[in-house]
Design an enzyme around this catalytic site. Structure first.
Site, PDB file in Angstrom:
ATOM      1  N   GLU A 267      12.409 -20.148  -7.659  1.00  0.00           N
ATOM      2  CA  GLU A 267      13.714 -20.127  -6.984  1.00  0.00           C
ATOM      3  C   GLU A 267      13.659 -18.993  -5.977  1.00  0.00           C
ATOM      4  O   GLU A 267      13.623 -17.822  -6.344  1.00  0.00           O
ATOM      5  CB  GLU A 267      14.831 -19.922  -8.005  1.00  0.00           C
ATOM      6  CG  GLU A 267      16.197 -20.285  -7.447  1.00  0.00           C
ATOM      7  CD  GLU A 267      16.984 -19.060  -7.045  1.00  0.00           C
ATOM      8  OE1 GLU A 267      17.011 -18.766  -5.832  1.00  0.00           O
ATOM      9  OE2 GLU A 267      17.552 -18.400  -7.923  1.00  0.00           O
ATOM     10  N   CYS A 301      20.961 -14.961  -3.546  1.00  0.00           N
ATOM     11  CA  CYS A 301      20.204 -15.980  -2.815  1.00  0.00           C
ATOM     12  C   CYS A 301      21.099 -17.084  -2.276  1.00  0.00           C
ATOM     13  O   CYS A 301      20.778 -17.722  -1.278  1.00  0.00           O
ATOM     14  CB  CYS A 301      19.121 -16.571  -3.718  1.00  0.00           C
ATOM     15  SG  CYS A 301      19.774 -17.221  -5.275  1.00  0.00           S
TER      16      CYS A 301
END
Length: 499
Positions: A267, A301
């Protein structure tokens, strides 16, 4: 009740302590490398812990310990593994304020963000507690007389977890919890800025919950010492990494080029577009986008990295957004009224200041800003931004908001997709089905209609496209990532072989 440090003093026993080394093979001890790394509060600069660092021998012991303990752990009844997960969730509840206090002090979380992270942490633990009873095999149809075809679902073995500093406890445990629940052993390497919340605090919780010794290990060391070795070691079957695209690409290459190929769950970086269409509820979009951009100082993120606004509502949006941002309080993250606390370290602060200067030089107009106070950077807003500017193309990971004007839905979609990343995104419109149609055109793993881009649940397929990663976290998706299919056939009668 809590003491001055925020540690629990009632209902859960004495506060955890002793975060000065490694947790390997069920023992708390200093690392063999011998160097010391200070763990400091990014707001006050106070020293929270001094970690004696690990070397490759410590890492090897951690992996071997996990592999040995995993065999017996995987053989337990599903209810026995689920019970450990449920006990850990109960401990998290009892120690809620202690955990929140650590998140505020170590990662610079505002109180709101720390409480949100605790909720994510607790939720993924409860979800993981269901996994032992959900890891199902299948009986498959087969066109052969007297033969049975079975697909068994088995643990991978040992999983290596490399976690970041921004949501350290949750982003570590969204891999640790499911991995353990599914019968795997785990070795964790937390980020150097958050060794406690990223690993050691989790280990304390599982130790109290009765997890068998050796099954979960936390190794803290210099990247030069154990960084590549963590992935190249022959024991782990999968490396779960959350962090930058640059580092994730390197880990992926190591995983395939080492002596033993292994799976990866990556990720990585993001550049989330938040699109405000011409029929959006502007006030609602403003409030949501402020959260999407400035929650945890933009160090997420999924943070809204580009705000893309239709020309018909651009001026109204900019006026309202600017006014709202000017009212945000910044400073001490322990103050419940503070929306923006410190960035994690001086290196990150320097990068943010460089992006601010770069945006000015490129012709963007700054309408909100201010000088840093220690490691607290006031919120910044830039207008007249074009999508080719560095402030739009780079992942900011800080409290800096670029606003881009577009002419119509088609241009909004083109600009939204004009990035190397594809993690999260958002779109605002009064027509929900229009929003869904727009969302389906976005090249991202996740799109949220009439909500901000920072969204996560323990049951959804969390993950990205393009340079934002490989694999999915959450729910049945992580269950499949952290197990393997083992095909077994059984011949019940003697077949007639041709030779």
């Amino acid at each position: 009740m809590a003491n001055e440090s925020g540690a629990a003093t009632n209902g859960s026993g004495r506060p955890y302590s002793g975060f000065n080394g490694q947790y390997i093979s069920g023992a708390w001890r200093p690392g063999k490398q011998g160097g010391i790394r200070e763990d400091t509060d990014p707001y006050s600069g106070d020293t929270l812990a001094e970690t004696v660092l690990a070397n490759v021998d410590d890492l090897d012991e951690a992996y071997r310990s996990a592999a040995k303990a995993q065999i017996g752990w995987a053989a337990l009844l599903p209810s026995e593994r689920a019970a450990v997960m449920l006990r850990s969730a109960a401990i998290m509840e009892a120690r809620r304020q202690e955990i929140i206090g650590w998140l505020i002090r170590e990662s610079g979380s505002t109180r709101f963000k720390a409480e949100l992270e605790w909720q994510f942490l607790h939720s993924i633990t409860l979800e993981a507690a269901s996994f032992p009873h959900r890891a199902e095999g299948r009986i498959l149809p087969i066109d052969e007389t007297g033969k049975e075809s079975r697909a068994y679902r088995q643990p991978l073995g040992v999983i290596g977890v490399i976690s970041p500093w921004n949501f350290p406890m949750y982003l570590s445990h969204r891999s640790i919890g499911p991995a353990l629940a599914l019968g795997n052993g785990v070795v964790v390497k937390p980020a150097e800025d958050t060794p406690v919340t990223g690993g050691l605090l989790i280990a304390r919780i599982y130790e109290e919950a009765g997890l068998p010794p050796g099954l979960l290990n936390v190794v803290i060391g210099d990247v030069k010492e154990i960084g590549d070795a963590f992935t190249l070691h022959p024991i782990p079957r999968l490396i779960s990494f959350t962090g930058s695209t640059k580092v994730g690409r390197h880990i992926g290459q190591l995983a395939m080029s080492g002596p033993q190929m292994k799976r990866v769950a990556l990720e990585l970086g993001g550049n989330a577009p938040c699109v405000i269409l011409d029929d959006a509820d502007v006030e609602h979009a403003v409030r949501a986008t402020v959260i999407g951009r400035y929650l945890h100082q933009g160090q997420i993120c999924m943070s809204t990295n580009r705000i893309i606004v239709d020309a018909k509502v651009y001026d109204e949006f900019v006026d309202r957004f600017t006014a709202h941002v000017k009212g945000l309080k910044y400073g001490n993250p322990s103050d419940p009224a503070v929306a923006i606390g410190p960035v994690i370290n001086k290196k990150q602060l320097a990068a943010h200041l460089a992006h601010i200067e770069g945006a000015r030089a490129a012709g963007a107009r700054q309408v909100v800003g201010g000088d840093p106070e220690g490691q607290v950077l006031p919120p910044h807003v830039f207008v007249d931004v074009t999508n080719d500017m560095q402030v739009a193309q780079d992942e900011m990971f800080g409290p800096i908001a670029p606003i881009i004007k577009v002419d119509g839905e088609a241009e909004a979609l083109r600009v939204a997709n004009d990035t190397q990343y594809g993690l999260s995104s958002a779109v605002f419109t009064r027509d929900q089905e229009r929003g869904v149609r727009f969302a389906l055109g976005v090249h991202a793993g996740m799109t949220h209609v009439n909500d901000h881009s920072v969204d996560d649940t323990s049951t959804g397929p969390f993950g990205g496209e393009k340079n934002s990663g490989i694999g999915r976290f959450g729910g049945e998706w992580i269950l499949h990532e952290f197990t393997r299919d083992h095909w077994i056939t059984v011949q019940h009668s003697r077949p007639a072989y041709p030779f």
